[in-house]
Design a protein around this motif. Structure first.
Motif, PDB file in Angstrom:
ATOM      1  N   VAL A 103       0.854  -1.033  -0.150  1.00 35.61           N
ATOM      2  CA  VAL A 103       0.124   0.165  -0.031  1.00 35.61           C
ATOM      3  C   VAL A 103       0.835   1.142  -0.103  1.00 35.61           C
ATOM      4  O   VAL A 103       1.827   1.303   0.832  1.00 35.61           O
ATOM      5  N   VAL A 104       0.643   2.226  -0.863  1.00 31.73           N
ATOM      6  CA  VAL A 104       1.238   3.622  -1.156  1.00 31.73           C
ATOM      7  C   VAL A 104       0.419   4.394  -0.221  1.00 31.73           C
ATOM      8  O   VAL A 104      -0.769   4.731  -0.545  1.00 31.73           O
ATOM      9  N   SER A 105       0.846   4.623   0.954  1.00 34.73           N
ATOM     10  CA  SER A 105       0.100   5.452   1.958  1.00 34.73           C
ATOM     11  C   SER A 105       0.842   5.861   3.148  1.00 34.73           C
ATOM     12  O   SER A 105       1.617   5.292   3.563  1.00 34.73           O
ATOM     13  N   ASP A 113       3.603  13.861   3.228  1.00 36.17           N
ATOM     14  CA  ASP A 113       4.136  12.770   3.652  1.00 36.17           C
ATOM     15  C   ASP A 113       3.681  11.725   2.682  1.00 36.17           C
ATOM     16  O   ASP A 113       2.575  11.657   2.147  1.00 36.17           O
ATOM     17  N   ASN A 114       4.422  10.455   2.728  1.00 38.36           N
ATOM     18  CA  ASN A 114       3.704   9.214   2.025  1.00 38.36           C
ATOM     19  C   ASN A 114       4.720   8.124   2.587  1.00 38.36           C
ATOM     20  O   ASN A 114       5.597   8.440   3.159  1.00 38.36           O
ATOM     21  N   GLY A 115       4.061   6.844   2.242  1.00 34.91           N
ATOM     22  CA  GLY A 115       4.816   5.755   2.912  1.00 34.91           C
ATOM     23  C   GLY A 115       4.426   4.722   2.044  1.00 34.91           C
ATOM     24  O   GLY A 115       3.667   4.414   1.152  1.00 34.91           O
ATOM     25  N   VAL A 116       5.046   3.485   2.565  1.00 32.30           N
ATOM     26  CA  VAL A 116       4.848   2.087   1.820  1.00 32.30           C
ATOM     27  C   VAL A 116       4.743   1.102   2.966  1.00 32.30           C
ATOM     28  O   VAL A 116       5.516   0.984   3.735  1.00 32.30           O
ATOM     29  N   ASP A 248      -6.215   6.033   4.991  1.00 30.81           N
ATOM     30  CA  ASP A 248      -6.007   4.802   4.314  1.00 30.81           C
ATOM     31  C   ASP A 248      -6.850   3.812   5.111  1.00 30.81           C
ATOM     32  O   ASP A 248      -7.175   2.597   4.551  1.00 30.81           O
ATOM     33  N   GLY A 249      -7.937   4.321   5.824  1.00 34.74           N
ATOM     34  CA  GLY A 249      -9.084   3.556   5.815  1.00 34.74           C
ATOM     35  C   GLY A 249      -8.788   2.505   7.157  1.00 34.74           C
ATOM     36  O   GLY A 249      -9.854   1.616   7.355  1.00 34.74           O
TER      37      GLY A 249
END
Length: 352
Positions: A103-105, A113-116, A248-249
């Motif tokens: 997941v890219v979030s 920001d972002n993350g994996v 991201d739920g």
């Protein structure tokens, strides 16, 4: 060369453009993960398969492409799921028998920001040992396989529909939401279409807020990290209940008809009492070292055991498995019910 530990409590995360959240590093990260998956692969498919989903951040397509390139260079197929909540990727990975999900979030963080995040074939977060092995592999030169051995790319257009069907199963048979007015705050994130649709299909009248992502407004004074927004909407629409999710739920905060906000510890107590009442708890409840003392005392008064893990939903999950229990969560709204999912899921927790 990696000079510091990349993985935190929930995958890799940083401001976009700063290490490790650069396209070059994320490509190398996917390549390293792909090499491990290829070495371990014993399935019928000639190559390992990885599902990839994203939230609504403007940087998501860049990192999605970097993941695709890294996996392909390592000989791993990628199935692109588009915008999909983190628990949706975990579910599809398990459902379709993929070897991993990504997941890219950056979850509840701002759009800068972002993350994996990575999931195993069983829909769990990767164990610490595999994360460490991925980091060690990244210290080796990245070598692209010959053209004939590159991983292939496909799209799963029905990804959202499959996850919606799964979420609907969280409501016990015979129950529906007809006659209820519910406000859904999707934090302008990955649930902006899915969450309202789930509740509508179950019969509710839905007012969707925080459901107009523009690539920059995810978690911006909306969603589970800003529940006052939901409280005001519930009162304005005279709704029965409100549901706030994060970008991201996987987090949940709820609001009652009077606008009162219920965070993770209170919701965990509600779920525990319901499970105990219906003989479905199976053991005790797991919180974290940050869980409210009142939660522990209230559960103990009901004769329920309570154990504390380190902060982070992956640690909650690990302790649940160690104890053989089914229910746990954090005050932030990460709630895990192993009877209905392998990871935290805001939509399913709300339905329960």
């Amino acid at each position: 060369m990696t000079t510091q530990k990349m993985f935190g409590t929930d995958g890799v995360r940083a401001p976009v453009g700063m290490e490790p959240m650069t396209p070059q590093t994320i490509m190398r990260l996917a390549h390293a993960c792909g090499q491990l998956l290829s070495r371990q692969h014993t399935g019928l498919n000639p190559r390992p398969v990885v599902a990839v989903g994203t939230d609504t951040r403007g940087s998501a397509p860049m990192f999605e492409a970097a993941l695709q390139a890294g996996f392909s260079a390592a000989g791993v197929d990628t199935v692109m799921c588009g915008e999909l909540p983190t628990p949706g990727v975990a579910y599809l990975t398990r459902l379709r028998g993929y070897q991993a999900g990504v997941v890219v979030s950056a979850s509840h963080n701002p759009c800068e920001d972002n993350g994996v995040k990575f999931f195993s074939a069983t829909g769990d977060k990767l164990p610490d040992g595999m994360e460490a092995e991925i980091e060690r592999t990244m210290d080796q030169p990245m070598v692209c396989l010959p053209s004939s051995r590159l991983g292939r790319v496909s799209v799963l257009p029905e990804a959202s529909d499959l996850y919606i069907q799964f979420c609907r199963q969280a409501l016990p048979a015979g129950l529906h939401l007809q006659g209820m007015k519910i406000v859904i705050d999707a934090a302008h994130g990955a649930c902006h279409r899915i969450a309202p649709e789930v509740f509508r299909q179950l019969g509710a009248e839905v007012i969707a807020v925080g459901a107009s992502p523009d690539g920059q407004n995810i978690n911006d004074n909306v969603g589970a990290t800003s529940p006052k927004h939901l409280s005001e909407a519930v009162l304005a629409h005279q709704a029965d209940v409100g549901v706030a999710l994060d970008g991201d739920g996987d987090r949940l905060v709820m609001v009652d008809s009077e606008g009162r906000i219920y965070a993770g510890d209170e919701l965990l107590y509600v779920l525990a009492v319901d499970a105990q009442t219906n003989d479905g708890l199976q053991g005790g409840v797991v919180g974290t070292v940050m869980s409210n003392q009142g939660l522990e005392q209230a559960l103990l008064r009901r004769g329920l055991d309570f154990a504390r893990s380190a902060v982070g939903d992956r640690h909650v999950l690990e302790l649940l498995k160690q104890r053989g229990w089914r229910l746990g969560g954090e005050g932030s709204g990460h709630l895990i019910g192993l009877d209905w999912h392998s990871t935290g899921d805001g939509v399913m927790s709300a339905l329960r």
